[in-house]
Design a protein around this motif. Structure first.
Motif, PDB file in Angstrom:
ATOM      1  N   GLY A  74       0.729  -1.337  -0.071  1.00  0.00           N
ATOM      2  CA  GLY A  74      -0.064   0.051   0.050  1.00  0.00           C
ATOM      3  C   GLY A  74       0.827   1.096   0.011  1.00  0.00           C
ATOM      4  O   GLY A  74       2.081   1.191  -0.009  1.00  0.00           O
ATOM      5  N   ARG A  75       0.141   2.442  -0.116  1.00  0.00           N
ATOM      6  CA  ARG A  75       0.686   3.597  -0.140  1.00  0.00           C
ATOM      7  C   ARG A  75       0.554   4.432   0.936  1.00  0.00           C
ATOM      8  O   ARG A  75      -0.515   4.577   1.370  1.00  0.00           O
ATOM      9  N   ASP A  76       1.704   5.126   1.625  1.00  0.00           N
ATOM     10  CA  ASP A  76       1.543   6.031   2.744  1.00  0.00           C
ATOM     11  C   ASP A  76       0.720   7.366   2.233  1.00  0.00           C
ATOM     12  O   ASP A  76       1.034   7.880   0.995  1.00  0.00           O
ATOM     13  N   GLY A  77      -0.026   7.907   2.883  1.00  0.00           N
ATOM     14  CA  GLY A  77      -0.518   9.435   2.557  1.00  0.00           C
ATOM     15  C   GLY A  77      -1.848   9.087   1.864  1.00  0.00           C
ATOM     16  O   GLY A  77      -2.434  10.016   1.219  1.00  0.00           O
ATOM     17  N   VAL A  78      -2.533   8.251   1.824  1.00  0.00           N
ATOM     18  CA  VAL A  78      -3.707   8.155   1.320  1.00  0.00           C
ATOM     19  C   VAL A  78      -4.981   6.925   2.321  1.00  0.00           C
ATOM     20  O   VAL A  78      -4.338   6.223   2.754  1.00  0.00           O
ATOM     21  N   TRP A  79      -5.927   7.604   2.273  1.00  0.00           N
ATOM     22  CA  TRP A  79      -6.973   6.951   3.129  1.00  0.00           C
ATOM     23  C   TRP A  79      -8.442   7.157   2.654  1.00  0.00           C
ATOM     24  O   TRP A  79      -8.616   7.930   1.897  1.00  0.00           O
ATOM     25  N   THR A  80      -9.482   6.478   3.213  1.00  0.00           N
ATOM     26  CA  THR A  80     -10.673   6.405   2.659  1.00  0.00           C
ATOM     27  C   THR A  80     -11.651   7.070   3.764  1.00  0.00           C
ATOM     28  O   THR A  80     -11.699   7.056   4.771  1.00  0.00           O
ATOM     29  N   VAL A  81     -12.767   7.587   2.986  1.00  0.00           N
ATOM     30  CA  VAL A  81     -14.110   8.024   3.690  1.00  0.00           C
ATOM     31  C   VAL A  81     -15.158   7.455   2.754  1.00  0.00           C
ATOM     32  O   VAL A  81     -14.986   7.374   1.524  1.00  0.00           O
ATOM     33  N   MET A  82     -16.188   7.527   3.535  1.00  0.00           N
ATOM     34  CA  MET A  82     -17.605   7.427   2.721  1.00  0.00           C
ATOM     35  C   MET A  82     -18.244   8.568   2.204  1.00  0.00           C
ATOM     36  O   MET A  82     -18.388   9.464   3.334  1.00  0.00           O
ATOM     37  N   ALA A  83     -18.543   8.509   1.193  1.00  0.00           N
ATOM     38  CA  ALA A  83     -19.247   9.902   0.728  1.00  0.00           C
ATOM     39  C   ALA A  83     -19.991   9.713  -0.471  1.00  0.00           C
ATOM     40  O   ALA A  83     -19.668   8.962  -1.478  1.00  0.00           O
ATOM     41  N   ASN A  84     -21.395  10.103  -0.693  1.00  0.00           N
ATOM     42  CA  ASN A  84     -22.148   9.875  -1.638  1.00  0.00           C
ATOM     43  C   ASN A  84     -22.380  11.367  -2.377  1.00  0.00           C
ATOM     44  O   ASN A  84     -22.840  12.029  -1.713  1.00  0.00           O
ATOM     45  N   VAL A  85     -22.048  11.352  -3.693  1.00  0.00           N
ATOM     46  CA  VAL A  85     -22.181  12.625  -4.495  1.00  0.00           C
ATOM     47  C   VAL A  85     -23.691  13.371  -4.470  1.00  0.00           C
ATOM     48  O   VAL A  85     -23.694  14.497  -4.737  1.00  0.00           O
ATOM     49  N   MET A  86     -24.447  12.448  -4.292  1.00  0.00           N
ATOM     50  CA  MET A  86     -25.822  12.898  -4.073  1.00  0.00           C
ATOM     51  C   MET A  86     -26.150  13.497  -2.674  1.00  0.00           C
ATOM     52  O   MET A  86     -27.552  14.070  -2.425  1.00  0.00           O
ATOM     53  N   ASP A  87     -25.324  13.232  -1.608  1.00  0.00           N
ATOM     54  CA  ASP A  87     -25.606  13.567  -0.063  1.00  0.00           C
ATOM     55  C   ASP A  87     -24.602  14.595   0.354  1.00  0.00           C
ATOM     56  O   ASP A  87     -23.507  14.420   0.563  1.00  0.00           O
ATOM     57  N   PRO A  88     -25.112  15.982   0.245  1.00  0.00           N
ATOM     58  CA  PRO A  88     -24.364  17.131   0.706  1.00  0.00           C
ATOM     59  C   PRO A  88     -23.695  16.912   1.928  1.00  0.00           C
ATOM     60  O   PRO A  88     -22.565  17.481   2.065  1.00  0.00           O
ATOM     61  N   GLU A  89     -24.413  16.328   2.876  1.00  0.00           N
ATOM     62  CA  GLU A  89     -23.906  16.346   4.082  1.00  0.00           C
ATOM     63  C   GLU A  89     -22.447  15.293   4.299  1.00  0.00           C
ATOM     64  O   GLU A  89     -21.574  15.685   4.984  1.00  0.00           O
ATOM     65  N   SER A  90     -22.553  14.285   3.507  1.00  0.00           N
ATOM     66  CA  SER A  90     -21.547  13.152   3.456  1.00  0.00           C
ATOM     67  C   SER A  90     -20.335  13.778   2.689  1.00  0.00           C
ATOM     68  O   SER A  90     -19.288  13.865   3.166  1.00  0.00           O
ATOM     69  N   LEU A  91     -20.636  14.645   1.794  1.00  0.00           N
ATOM     70  CA  LEU A  91     -19.619  15.378   0.954  1.00  0.00           C
ATOM     71  C   LEU A  91     -18.955  16.276   1.960  1.00  0.00           C
ATOM     72  O   LEU A  91     -17.437  16.508   1.819  1.00  0.00           O
ATOM     73  N   HIS A  92     -19.613  17.099   2.651  1.00  0.00           N
ATOM     74  CA  HIS A  92     -19.133  18.150   3.520  1.00  0.00           C
ATOM     75  C   HIS A  92     -18.115  17.610   4.442  1.00  0.00           C
ATOM     76  O   HIS A  92     -17.213  17.859   4.694  1.00  0.00           O
ATOM     77  N   GLU A  93     -18.543  16.450   5.215  1.00  0.00           N
ATOM     78  CA  GLU A  93     -17.740  15.743   6.055  1.00  0.00           C
ATOM     79  C   GLU A  93     -16.404  15.176   5.398  1.00  0.00           C
ATOM     80  O   GLU A  93     -15.472  15.058   5.949  1.00  0.00           O
ATOM     81  N   ALA A  94     -16.636  14.717   4.148  1.00  0.00           N
ATOM     82  CA  ALA A  94     -15.417  14.194   3.489  1.00  0.00           C
ATOM     83  C   ALA A  94     -14.339  15.165   3.033  1.00  0.00           C
ATOM     84  O   ALA A  94     -13.331  14.908   3.132  1.00  0.00           O
ATOM     85  N   PHE A  95     -15.007  16.458   2.753  1.00  0.00           N
ATOM     86  CA  PHE A  95     -14.048  17.463   2.498  1.00  0.00           C
ATOM     87  C   PHE A  95     -13.456  18.243   3.542  1.00  0.00           C
ATOM     88  O   PHE A  95     -12.397  19.032   3.426  1.00  0.00           O
ATOM     89  N   HIS A  96     -14.050  17.999   4.622  1.00  0.00           N
ATOM     90  CA  HIS A  96     -13.463  18.654   5.981  1.00  0.00           C
ATOM     91  C   HIS A  96     -12.068  18.645   6.322  1.00  0.00           C
ATOM     92  O   HIS A  96     -11.614  17.309   6.107  1.00  0.00           O
ATOM     93  N   GLY A  97     -11.293  19.538   6.179  1.00  0.00           N
ATOM     94  CA  GLY A  97      -9.799  19.523   6.367  1.00  0.00           C
ATOM     95  C   GLY A  97      -9.005  19.395   5.114  1.00  0.00           C
ATOM     96  O   GLY A  97      -7.715  19.469   5.425  1.00  0.00           O
ATOM     97  N   CYS A  98      -9.588  19.049   4.127  1.00  0.00           N
ATOM     98  CA  CYS A  98      -8.787  19.317   2.880  1.00  0.00           C
ATOM     99  C   CYS A  98      -8.784  20.599   2.232  1.00  0.00           C
ATOM    100  O   CYS A  98      -9.711  21.353   2.489  1.00  0.00           O
TER     101      CYS A  98
END
Length: 365
Positions: free
Chosen positions: A99-123
């Motif tokens: 695997g590669r350092d510096g990458v991790w995953t989150v769940m986000a649905n492009v049709m769900d604004p709240e999940s996108l907001h949480e996924a983008f937080h800190g980026c």
């Protein structure tokens, strides 16, 4: 939305990976000294400034963009929608022993604004590379998918605007959002050069059932509308048909959808290809230039298909049945339309002495 937790073992593995990344980034805190803590805070701030989120990271283009970002030293957060997405990453050895350092995953649905907001937080930046594909459609893309893609684009950009940490967004569109107009080759009212100022006509796309082109055009316009009047810096990249090693296996459906109407594009000199590695490098380079000069749209291609034999080879590589391939009309009989990506070439030219040259040997013809 959150770290993927489909099973207990999956949760443990992902959490272990995240813990390892955090340990790597904040190890200086263990010394307990004030200087060490200040150094750790500076290191943490630098890491945050290099943290970006990528949607569609399991797609042909998305995965190449993720890989290129990692090579350039970015921390990448992958916004995944399903367990299948994570399985794809495992197959590509993004995680695990290799695997590669510096990458991790989150769940986000492009049709769900709240999940996108949480996924983008800190980026600080977002690369929206995801594209909707319906395997049940004849070409893998339907009229309904075009509307969904436009809605998803709006949701993603609005989430970027809403997320305080996000300052920049690179949006992956398509050259198809630029090339389709009524009677291009015969109507002198329209320019013969197709560049970043050119937009495909939505009515023409609907009338000719060019759903993939319609979806890309509607989605890009929706993104620009959502960003208008905000502080978000937005650029869009419009790549030609994306090719490269394994594109038949890894990108068959979007490729087939792209080639609907290809005979007309070939006849007008508008059928072009772009190597996936060059497309990915363009995404990163444009993102890095957004603090200064980069803005607007960028057409990205490295080869224009001009010969019938080349088109037949594209069909063969995708496993499409060979059909009648029109030979482009001579230049002295029909005014040739010309693709132009000089804007991207100009942006890259400042780095011509750097590694960029290895990826962009030809920028325009």
């Amino acid at each position: 939305m959150g770290v993927l937790r489909s099973t207990q073992s999956m949760e443990a593995e992902v959490e272990e990976m995240r813990a390892a990344l955090l340990l790597h980034g904040t190890g200086a805190w263990r010394s307990g000294g004030g200087a060490a803590k200040r150094a750790a805070r500076a290191e943490e701030g630098a890491a945050e400034a290099r943290t970006v989120c990528v949607t569609g990271g399991t797609s042909f283009v998305g995965f190449a963009v993720v890989d290129r970002l990692l090579r350039h030293g970015y921390n990448v957060r992958l916004a995944l929608e399903t367990q299948e997405d994570l399985d794809k990453l495992r197959e590509m050895e993004m995680f695990g022993e290799n695997g590669r350092d510096g990458v991790w995953t989150v769940m986000a649905n492009v049709m769900d604004p709240e999940s996108l907001h949480e996924a983008f937080h800190g980026c600080v930046g977002v690369f929206h590379t995801s594209s909707l594909v319906d395997p049940g459609g004849i070409s893998g893309y339907t009229k309904h998918m075009a509307s969904l893609e436009a809605k998803a684009a709006e949701q993603v950009v609005e989430a970027c605007v809403r997320t305080e940490s996000v300052r920049k967004c690179v949006f992956t569109s398509s050259l198809l959002a630029c090339v389709w107009r009524q009677n291009y080759a015969h109507d002198r009212r329209f320019p013969t050069t197709i560049d970043e100022n050119s937009w495909s006509d939505e009515s023409f796309c609907r009338d000719n059932k060019l759903w993939f082109a319609l979806g890309k055009t509607m989605a890009e316009k929706a993104a620009w509308r959502a960003a208008r009047g905000t502080d978000l810096k937005l650029v869009t990249i419009c790549p030609a048909l994306v090719t490269g090693p394994g594109f038949r296996r890894r990108n068959p459906t979007p490729s087939i959808a792209y080639l609907k109407g290809a005979h007309a594009m070939l006849g007008d000199g508008l059928l072009a290809t772009a190597d996936v590695e060059r497309v990915a490098e363009a995404h990163v380079r444009v993102y890095e230039a957004m603090n200064s000069t980069a803005g607007g749209r960028y057409i990205c291609y490295d080869h224009v298909v001009r010969r019938a034999e080349e088109f037949a080879e594209l069909q063969r590589q995708l496993g499409l049945p060979a059909g009648r391939v029109p030979v482009p009309a001579p230049a002295d009989r029909v005014a040739r339309l010309e693709l132009c990506n000089r804007k991207l070439a100009a942006l890259m030219s400042a780095r011509r002495r750097c590694t960029y040259d290895a990826y962009f040997p030809v920028l325009y013809e």
